[in-house]
Design an enzyme around this catalytic site. Structure first.
Site, PDB file in Angstrom:
ATOM      1  CE  LYS A  93      -3.240  -2.427   3.015  1.00  0.00           C
ATOM      2  NZ  LYS A  93      -3.696  -2.480   4.431  1.00  0.00           N
ATOM      3  N   GLY A  94       2.141   1.077   0.346  1.00  0.00           N
ATOM      4  CA  GLY A  94       3.012   2.222   0.597  1.00  0.00           C
ATOM      5  C   GLY A  94       3.155   3.209  -0.544  1.00  0.00           C
TER       6      GLY A  94
ATOM      7  CD  GLU B 237       8.126  -0.487  -3.089  1.00  0.00           C
ATOM      8  OE1 GLU B 237       7.058   0.082  -2.833  1.00  0.00           O
ATOM      9  OE2 GLU B 237       8.377  -1.651  -2.718  1.00  0.00           O
ATOM     10  CG  ASP B 238       6.881   2.484  -0.193  1.00  0.00           C
ATOM     11  OD1 ASP B 238       7.652   1.590  -0.608  1.00  0.00           O
ATOM     12  OD2 ASP B 238       6.069   2.283   0.730  1.00  0.00           O
TER      13      ASP B 238
ATOM     14  CG  ASP C  36      14.943  -1.085   4.100  1.00  0.00           C
ATOM     15  OD1 ASP C  36      15.227   0.013   4.576  1.00  0.00           O
ATOM     16  OD2 ASP C  36      15.103  -2.152   4.722  1.00  0.00           O
TER      17      ASP C  36
ATOM     18  CE  LYS D 285      14.294   3.211   4.839  1.00  0.00           C
ATOM     19  NZ  LYS D 285      13.843   2.366   5.974  1.00  0.00           N
TER      20      LYS D 285
ATOM     21  CG  PHE E  60      10.780   3.123  10.654  1.00  0.00           C
ATOM     22  CD1 PHE E  60      10.500   2.080   9.788  1.00  0.00           C
ATOM     23  CD2 PHE E  60       9.720   3.751  11.301  1.00  0.00           C
ATOM     24  CE1 PHE E  60       9.193   1.661   9.558  1.00  0.00           C
ATOM     25  CE2 PHE E  60       8.409   3.333  11.081  1.00  0.00           C
ATOM     26  CZ  PHE E  60       8.147   2.285  10.209  1.00  0.00           C
TER      27      PHE E  60
ATOM     28  CG  ASP F  23       2.596   1.078   7.194  1.00  0.00           C
ATOM     29  OD1 ASP F  23       3.475   0.860   6.334  1.00  0.00           O
ATOM     30  OD2 ASP F  23       2.112   0.175   7.902  1.00  0.00           O
TER      31      ASP F  23
HETATM   32  P1  IMP Z   1      12.735  -4.166   1.189  1.00  0.00           P
HETATM   33  O1  IMP Z   1      12.151  -5.419   0.643  1.00  0.00           O
HETATM   34  O2  IMP Z   1      13.532  -4.413   2.427  1.00  0.00           O
HETATM   35  O3  IMP Z   1      13.522  -3.359   0.175  1.00  0.00           O
HETATM   36  O4  IMP Z   1      11.553  -3.284   1.719  1.00  0.00           O
HETATM   37  C1  IMP Z   1      10.767  -2.582   0.916  1.00  0.00           C
HETATM   38  C2  IMP Z   1       9.389  -2.375   1.524  1.00  0.00           C
HETATM   39  O5  IMP Z   1       9.423  -2.236   2.946  1.00  0.00           O
HETATM   40  C3  IMP Z   1       8.833  -1.088   1.002  1.00  0.00           C
HETATM   41  O6  IMP Z   1       7.950  -1.366  -0.048  1.00  0.00           O
HETATM   42  C4  IMP Z   1       8.099  -0.488   2.171  1.00  0.00           C
HETATM   43  O7  IMP Z   1       6.746  -0.861   2.091  1.00  0.00           O
HETATM   44  C5  IMP Z   1       8.689  -1.123   3.385  1.00  0.00           C
HETATM   45  N1  IMP Z   1       9.602  -0.163   4.041  1.00  0.00           N
HETATM   46  C6  IMP Z   1      10.943  -0.078   3.899  1.00  0.00           C
HETATM   47  N2  IMP Z   1      11.447   0.920   4.626  1.00  0.00           N
HETATM   48  C7  IMP Z   1      10.408   1.486   5.247  1.00  0.00           C
HETATM   49  C8  IMP Z   1      10.299   2.615   6.137  1.00  0.00           C
HETATM   50  O8  IMP Z   1      11.261   3.272   6.517  1.00  0.00           O
HETATM   51  N3  IMP Z   1       9.034   2.906   6.567  1.00  0.00           N
HETATM   52  C9  IMP Z   1       7.942   2.203   6.185  1.00  0.00           C
HETATM   53  N4  IMP Z   1       7.995   1.159   5.339  1.00  0.00           N
HETATM   54  C10 IMP Z   1       9.220   0.807   4.876  1.00  0.00           C
HETATM   55 MG    MG Z   2       6.033  -0.977  -0.067  1.00  0.00          MG
END
Ligand code: IMP
Ligand code: MG
Length: 185
Positions: free
Chosen positions: A40-41, A95-96, A99, A127, A149, A156
Site C-alpha cells: 500500500k506504501g 515503489e515507495d 530498503d 536507502k 525508519f 506506515d
Molecule cells: P525491502 O524489501 O527491504 O527493500 O523493503 C521494501 C518495503 O518495505 C517497502 O515497499 C516499504 O513498504 C517497506 N519499508 C521499507 N522501509 C520502510 C520505512 O522506513 N518505513 C515504512 N515502510 C518501509
Molecule cells: Mg512498499
C-alpha cells in the site's frame, strides 16, 4: 518528529521531475506502458507521479508483504497480483522505498517471468546503505544514507501515518504513542 525527510513541496517537485523524465523515456516504446503501484506504501506516490506523465498509460496495483512493524522479514508474500496483461509490455514499477532490495528483486523477477518487454523501476526513496540484494533503480526521488525508519505519504508504522502529506523520521516517543493507540482499539 525527529527529522523531516521530504516536505510535500519537495515530493511534488520530485514527481514533476521524474514524470517528465519518464514521459521522454517512454515516448518511443511500442505498446502502452503499464504503471504498477506497489501497495500500500506507494499509493500516494503513484497518484502524484502518474499525473505528471504526459502520455497514454495503463495503471495497475500489486500488493506484497515483507515488513512487520519496523523491520523487513526477508521473505516476500504476493497478496494481490496485477490484473492487466503484462506480456510484451513495458512495466514501470512504482515503489515507495527500496530498503534491503528483497521486495524489488521479487517484483522485477515476477514481471520478467510474466513476459514484460522491459521493467523500469521508480522509487521515491533509495536507502542505499540497507541493501542486501542488488537492485537497479532507474528513477529515484531521494537517496538516503544510513537506515532511518520513515513514515508519512503512504509509508506506515503498523498501518498508521499513511495520510500525512510529508515524510519524516518519528521519535521513539511517537512510536510508543502509536503502539499505545493500537492497543486500545
Ligand atoms: P525491502 O524489501 O527491504 O527493500 O523493503 C521494501 C518495503 O518495505 C517497502 O515497499 C516499504 O513498504 C517497506 N519499508 C521499507 N522501509 C520502510 C520505512 O522506513 N518505513 C515504512 N515502510 C518501509
Ligand atoms: Mg512498499
Amino acid at each position: 518528529m525527529e527529522e523531516l525527510v521530504m516536505s510535500n513541496r519537495e515530493i511534488l517537485d520530485a514527481c514533476e521531475r521524474i514524470g517528465a523524465d519518464l514521459t521522454n523515456r517512454l515516448k518511443g516504446v511500442s505498446g502502452i506502458p503499464l504503471f504498477v503501484c506497489v501497495m500500500k506504501g506507494a499509493i500516494n506516490f503513484m497518484v502524484d507521479l502518474m499525473q505528471n506523465v504526459d502520455m497514454d498509460i495503463l495503471t495497475d496495483y500489486i500488493q506484497i508483504r515483507s515488513f512487520e512493524g519496523m523491520e523487513s522479514t526477508g521473505k516476500v508474500t504476493l497478496i494481490k497480483d496485477a490484473s492487466h496483461r503484462v506480456k510484451d509490455r513495458t512495466v514501470v514499477i512504482v515503489e515507495d522505498v527500496v530498503d534491503t532490495g528483497i521486495s524489488m528483486d521479487f517484483l522485477t523477477k515476477h514481471f520478467q517471468e510474466l513476459g514484460a518487454k522491459e521493467v523500469i523501476v521508480v522509487a521515491l526513496f533509495d536507502k542505499k546503505d540497507a541493501r542486501k540484494v542488488p537492485v537497479k533503480i532507474d528513477y529515484v526521488g531521494k537517496v538516503l544514507e544510513g537506515s532511518k525508519f520513515l513514515v508519512g505519504y503512504g509509508l506506515d508504522y503498523r498501518g498508521l501515518m499513511r495520510n500525512v502529506p510529508f515524510v519524516y523520521v518519528p521519535t521513539k516517543d511517537e512510536v510508543a504513542e502509536w503502539d499505545a493507540l493500537l492497543e486500545k482499539r
